[in-house]
Scaffold this motif. Structure first.
Motif, PDB file in Angstrom:
ATOM      1  N   PRO A  74      31.789  38.512  25.799  1.00  0.00           N
ATOM      2  CA  PRO A  74      32.360  39.869  25.716  1.00  0.00           C
ATOM      3  C   PRO A  74      33.769  40.004  26.289  1.00  0.00           C
ATOM      4  O   PRO A  74      34.548  40.820  25.789  1.00  0.00           O
ATOM      5  N   VAL A  75      34.099  39.223  27.295  1.00  0.00           N
ATOM      6  CA  VAL A  75      35.429  39.395  27.903  1.00  0.00           C
ATOM      7  C   VAL A  75      36.520  39.060  26.882  1.00  0.00           C
ATOM      8  O   VAL A  75      37.479  39.807  26.697  1.00  0.00           O
ATOM      9  N   HIS A 124      36.887  41.730  24.484  1.00  0.00           N
ATOM     10  CA  HIS A 124      37.440  42.947  25.101  1.00  0.00           C
ATOM     11  C   HIS A 124      38.957  42.875  25.271  1.00  0.00           C
ATOM     12  O   HIS A 124      39.657  43.865  25.094  1.00  0.00           O
ATOM     13  N   LEU A 137      33.099  46.596  22.033  1.00  0.00           N
ATOM     14  CA  LEU A 137      33.725  46.155  23.279  1.00  0.00           C
ATOM     15  C   LEU A 137      35.209  46.469  23.325  1.00  0.00           C
ATOM     16  O   LEU A 137      35.854  46.315  24.357  1.00  0.00           O
TER      17      LEU A 137
END
Lengths: 222, 222
Positions: free
Chosen positions: A152-153, A156, A186
């Motif tokens: 997810p980072v 994002h 995200l």
């Protein structure tokens, strides 16, 4: 070796230096892009086609990041533009210090676009700001549509997501809508392009977006 | 006290927890905004007017971050919405752990919009991801138009910049174009709104943008 001193903060030190790099890029009016993906997603192939398509339109240079070898820089240099290789010697990502120390190889005033191809990895590079304007992430459809939830980072922090290798869609189980929905959850403003660096399909939109980013930096530069 | 262990990385640990928060917000379909500025730029006044204007349109809650006192949470709660106060006890920013530990006070399924008002500071809050969808920065025109160059990280990470207190423009030397140019050089996609939280001037555009963000999260949530 300040990185391992008691109470030090590696990311904080990196962020400070990244900001220094960014100020440098802004002052010279060069648009800088940090290209990230898993190994083998097609970053270098994408760059080769992109560089050829933009030849004569923008003055481009590339920094290649790899744990070792200078193969990728050689591939890019063969297309007639400046390309330097940074070997991280084990580290799974480039950092702002490495980029900073290699900028002397370029004359930034003579560049419109600098692409930094990061080490192939879906985790560490997302945490290290290099001073770029935008982070662009490549996800190939052979990697699976479940990646946004797992990394997810990266999703994002990216400004744009390139869904690469769409020429292989008939041969894999990859739900484009699912991947895009997961990524946009995200990252509300994520730009998404579906393309194939091998066939060139979908490249018009990607190149038009790149043009608009370079133009925006020039406009701010005045 | 893992934060001060040898070789630990405060920001890396914070980023991991921030991602955990973000996943939580995404799952519940609540749009989360991290509001940052220097002390006295007008964050709480902006929130009071925003909350009143959106009453009946969105279900809103607020987390107030301050070094000490619970004054701001009381001000917001007086407008009839849930508001909790986090006191950092000295720290110049909120962190993802504090936000995480206070989420149990809310029923996220019953919220559309959660605003986290950070500690008044132009440096530290920019470095700490809380898991928000967007960071929004307030700069009041009484603070000077030279701030982008002095606090570049804050301007780089913000999704939107609110130039507040424009009712005072006739009384100060603040060049709106200069401030906006400096900010956009660091952040190509920055949304900029000129407004006054005191008079309400310019609020329509800000509220319309907020509406669109909440709607986008709902659309992704399905």
């Amino acid at each position: 070796m300040h990185e391992i001193a008691l109470g030090s903060d590696i990311l904080a030190a990196n962020n400070t230096l990244a900001q220094h790099n960014r100020q440098h890029f802004v002052e010279h009016g060069v648009y800088v892009l940090n290209l990230m993906s898993a190994p083998g997603a097609g970053k270098t192939t994408l760059l080769e086609r992109t560089v050829d398509a933009l030849a004569g339109r923008h003055r481009i240079a590339v920094i290649e990041g790899d744990v070792q070898t200078r193969e990728d820089a050689d591939r890019i240099a063969a297309h007639g533009i400046p390309a330097i290789q940074i070997n991280t010697g084990g580290a799974c990502h480039l950092d702002a210090r490495q980029v900073h120390d290699h900028l002397r190889h370029f004359s930034l005033d003579e560049l419109d676009l600098l692409v930094i191809e990061n080490v192939g990895n879906l985790v560490c590079p997302a945490e290290f700001d290099l001073g770029e304007h935008d982070r662009v992430m490549l996800l190939s459809v052979t990697e699976g549509d479940d990646k946004p939830a797992k990394y997810p980072v990266m999703f994002h922090v990216a400004r744009a997501l390139l869904l690469n290798k769409i020429d292989l869609l008939p041969h894999v189980d990859f739900d484009l809508e699912r991947a895009e929905r997961g990524a946009r959850a995200l990252n509300l403003d994520l730009e998404i392009f579906r393309l194939s660096a091998r066939t060139g399909e979908g490249f018009e939109s990607w190149l038009a977006w790149l043009d608009s980013r370079v133009a925006r930096v020039k406009a701010q530069h005045g």
